[in-house]
Design an enzyme around this catalytic site. Structure first.
Site, PDB file in Angstrom:
ATOM      1  CE  LYS A   1       9.841   3.562  -2.915  1.00 39.30           C
ATOM      2  NZ  LYS A   1       8.405   3.265  -3.094  1.00 39.30           N
TER       3      LYS A   1
ATOM      4  CB  THR B   1      -0.873   0.035   1.280  1.00 39.05           C
ATOM      5  OG1 THR B   1      -0.013  -0.110   2.423  1.00 39.05           O
ATOM      6  CG2 THR B   1      -1.904  -1.065   1.288  1.00 39.05           C
TER       7      THR B   1
HETATM    8  O1  S5P Z   1      12.350   0.987  -7.111  1.00 32.70           O
HETATM    9  C1  S5P Z   1      11.148   0.968  -6.884  1.00 32.70           C
HETATM   10  C2  S5P Z   1      10.663   0.730  -5.599  1.00 32.70           C
HETATM   11  C3  S5P Z   1       9.299   0.663  -5.397  1.00 32.70           C
HETATM   12  S1  S5P Z   1       8.760   0.176  -3.826  1.00 32.70           S
HETATM   13  N1  S5P Z   1      10.250   1.124  -7.895  1.00 32.70           N
HETATM   14  C4  S5P Z   1       8.883   1.068  -7.690  1.00 32.70           C
HETATM   15  O2  S5P Z   1       8.129   1.201  -8.670  1.00 32.70           O
HETATM   16  N2  S5P Z   1       8.398   0.872  -6.419  1.00 32.70           N
HETATM   17  C5  S5P Z   1       6.933   0.839  -6.162  1.00 32.70           C
HETATM   18  O3  S5P Z   1       6.360  -0.251  -6.884  1.00 32.70           O
HETATM   19  C6  S5P Z   1       6.165   2.082  -6.583  1.00 32.70           C
HETATM   20  O4  S5P Z   1       6.067   2.988  -5.496  1.00 32.70           O
HETATM   21  C7  S5P Z   1       4.814   1.525  -6.990  1.00 32.70           C
HETATM   22  O5  S5P Z   1       3.959   1.447  -5.860  1.00 32.70           O
HETATM   23  C8  S5P Z   1       5.099   0.109  -7.450  1.00 32.70           C
HETATM   24  C9  S5P Z   1       5.149  -0.090  -8.949  1.00 32.70           C
HETATM   25  O6  S5P Z   1       3.883   0.104  -9.507  1.00 32.70           O
HETATM   26  P1  S5P Z   1       3.589  -0.161 -11.072  1.00 32.70           P
HETATM   27  O7  S5P Z   1       2.183   0.308 -11.248  1.00 32.70           O
HETATM   28  O8  S5P Z   1       4.583   0.629 -11.862  1.00 32.70           O
HETATM   29  O9  S5P Z   1       3.729  -1.659 -11.284  1.00 32.70           O
END
Ligand code: S5P
Length: 264
Positions: free
Chosen positions: A95, A63
């Site tokens: 984070k 979340t």
């Molecule tokens: O390096 C990162 C670390 C995180 S935690 N890159 C990311 O994208 N995230 C998280 O992963 C980001 O905050 C988001 O919630 C998720 C990726 O989402 P998507 O919709 O791009 O798959």
């Protein structure tokens, strides 16, 4: 290939000294899922509806609680009920990035009281080891686990080289609380170490989002980069997608890749 990469999640759970990591690995094994849903939606209704639909397929719900416009305590209670109903753990992707004393309060106090409901949270190594000490004071007595961000998925990220190595060293000194990493590839483990490697930036249909995100496939993440968990967001609930069908698709893709890896 690292020693832990060839072991099953269950084998790793059986000997894991970190209580939260142990619970996570046991759950992955019993549910046959290494899929985490990154549920970045901005209303309580959407969050609960999608979590209920996707619940059967995931081991972990990630979340960003501070983006929910109509956040209230009832949302947390309903989220916890869903985590029991479908048997998944919860990861508030906060984070943290401040000094120990500040993060301690950001984790335990305020309107979100993250430590009271989130099994797992994460932190950047940039402030130094005090960030872990502060979070640990609050989280460890509650049986919570921490992930450090060793590498990010976004274009131009500064999390590489010596920064990543120093972050890994911090984790090594705090294995009672640090259970793993957010990373793009499995970190070099010393003998008797087992960090859970969770990888965001996963998608089967597109390679980016126009805002710097970079996507790789479950096979690249689990087999080639030897990570343990795929974190998928918009690939599952993005516009026009059949949420349940996509969740099933990613669960299968992640599990097939894992089975290929442990057979190697
Ligand atoms: O390096 C990162 C670390 C995180 S935690 N890159 C990311 O994208 N995230 C998280 O992963 C980001 O905050 C988001 O919630 C998720 C990726 O989402 P998507 O919709 O791009 O798959």
């Amino acid at each position: 290939m690292h020693a832990t990469t060839k072991q099953t999640y269950g084998e790793r759970a059986a000997q894991h000294p970190n209580a939260c990591a142990k619970r996570m690995l046991e759950l992955m094994e019993t549910k046959k899922s290494n899929l985490s849903l990154a549920l970045d939606v901005t209303t309580k209704k959407e969050l609960l509806e999608i979590a209920d639909k996707v619940g059967p397929y995931i081991c972990l719900l990630k979340t960003h609680i501070d983006i929910v416009d109509d956040f209230d305590q009832d949302l947390i209670e309903q989220l916890l009920a869903l985590s029991k109903k479908h048997n998944f753990m919860i990861f508030e992707d906060r984070k943290f990035a401040d000094i120990g004393n500040t993060v301690k309060h950001q984790y335990g106090n305020g309107i979100y009281r993250i430590a009271s409901w989130s099994d797992i949270t994460n932190a950047h190594g940039v402030p130094g080891e005090g960030i872990i000490t502060g979070l640990k004071e609050v989280g460890l007595p509650l049986g919570r686990g921490l992930l450090l961000l060793a590498e990010m998925s976004s274009k131009g990220a500064l999390t590489y080289g010596e920064y990543s190595s120093k972050t890994i060293e911090m984790a090594r000194r705090n294995q009672d609380f640090v259970m793993g990493f957010i990373t793009q590839r499995r970190i070099n483990e010393l003998p008797n170490e087992d960090f859970i490697a969770m990888s965001p930036g996963v998608g089967l249909d597109v390679t980016g989002d126009g805002l710097g995100q970079q996507y790789r496939t479950p096979h690249q993440v689990i087999v080639e980069s030897e990570c343990d968990m795929i974190i998928v967001g918009r690939g599952i609930y993005g516009k026009g997608r059949d949420v349940e069908a996509e969740a099933r698709r990613y669960q299968e893709a992640g599990w097939v890749a894992y089975e290929e890896r442990i057979r190697q």
